[in-house]
Design an enzyme around this catalytic site. Sequence first.
Site, PDB file in Angstrom:
ATOM      1  CG  HIS A   8      35.168  42.977  33.796  1.00 25.73           C
ATOM      2  ND1 HIS A   8      36.581  43.348  34.030  1.00 25.73           N
ATOM      3  CD2 HIS A   8      34.983  41.800  34.193  1.00 25.73           C
ATOM      4  CE1 HIS A   8      37.127  42.230  34.469  1.00 25.73           C
ATOM      5  NE2 HIS A   8      36.245  41.240  34.450  1.00 25.73           N
ATOM      6  N   GLY A  42      32.234  24.349  40.847  1.00 27.21           N
ATOM      7  CA  GLY A  42      30.905  23.578  40.570  1.00 27.21           C
ATOM      8  C   GLY A  42      29.819  24.530  40.065  1.00 27.21           C
ATOM      9  CG  HIS A  66      32.294  30.700  38.095  1.00 29.20           C
ATOM     10  ND1 HIS A  66      32.527  30.699  39.332  1.00 29.20           N
ATOM     11  CD2 HIS A  66      32.685  31.705  37.792  1.00 29.20           C
ATOM     12  CE1 HIS A  66      32.286  31.846  40.044  1.00 29.20           C
ATOM     13  NE2 HIS A  66      32.475  32.624  38.786  1.00 29.20           N
ATOM     14  CG  ASP A 124      37.011  35.239  38.947  1.00 28.88           C
ATOM     15  OD1 ASP A 124      37.850  36.320  39.168  1.00 28.88           O
ATOM     16  OD2 ASP A 124      36.035  35.345  38.405  1.00 28.88           O
ATOM     17  N   GLY A 130      32.629  36.879  40.343  1.00 26.47           N
ATOM     18  CA  GLY A 130      33.511  36.176  40.955  1.00 26.47           C
ATOM     19  C   GLY A 130      33.280  35.023  41.563  1.00 26.47           C
TER      20      GLY A 130
END
Length: 342
Positions: A97, A205, A207, A230, A267
């Site tokens: 972000h 697996g 994140h 996400d 993401g």
Amino acid sequence: MSTLGMVDLQVNGFGGIDFNKDDLTAEELDHALTAMLATGVTRCLPTIITAHTECLRARLRALDSAICNSRLGPVMIDGIHIEGPFLSAKDGYAGCHPKDAMRLPSIENFDYLTEGLRTPIAMMTLAPEHDGSTQFIRELISRGTTVSLGHTRATRDQILQAIEAGATMSTHLGNGIAHMLEKNNNPLFAQLGEDRLIAGLIADGVHVPPYMLQSWIRAKQASRVALVTDATAAAAARPGTYTLGDVTIERGTDGIVREPGSPYLAGSGVTLDQCVRNIMNWHGYDLATTFCMARNTPLSVLGKSAIPSVGDIAECVFWQQHDAQWHVTGARIGNWQVHINS
């Protein structure tokens, strides 16, 4: 075997289509939703991430227009999820972000961003350590918007205050957080040990490593876990470069989505049916239990029943076992259906 459809509360894009663009069309949205339907997801929250005010407003209006003018939007989309701009700009917490677009929570700013939208704001992710957060959360809850905590460095007391104000979920718990944390008073453990918060978990697996995910599901219990993807435009898409708002992202041949030339995640490229298979393979949960993490719990976050009522749009997902794993072979929502050749 057939089931009802799965529900994804956090989808930034899908099938090559980025939802975070100023000129998203109804045709593009239908393409993405058709690809999502093929993975067994019948309902979702398109997610718009942090951007500067005018840009964020334009992207929300483009998404709203695409939803209202598409074929699948009105039947598959329960509302919009805004992830930002009221997040932490501190290193390790902002993720991909843009830090310079972060701001303090403001109902006036929220109203300006969402003015004239026909699609409800179903969920808002924010960092509750900001001044004014408690009052802001209460106001959103009174309007029917679910509040989720994410990209936050809040203390335990600040998280408890947010919960008392009405926050009910943690956005991709364990991500959007610094690698080095204070031993005891940190936002991860404060949320993980709080039964009033549903944990959104990305079971790709990458994140969160599988062994950590196992511990977190045990801590929350399966009934308090909502599997989310996400997902970005790189989900259900070929390796290559895509966008997530103003950020260029790249899906590698390993399926992992990163900022090009960087080890940082941007993401994911996972699909919800793969998350279900992963949980079953890694931790031994059966399909019924895991399926609840992908439908019942997400719907409960939105205050909706997992059991359809008379008059609801018909939905159905077909599964078949291949090599001891369950795969989606077809799905239907209303008059729209897809079939996957096995």
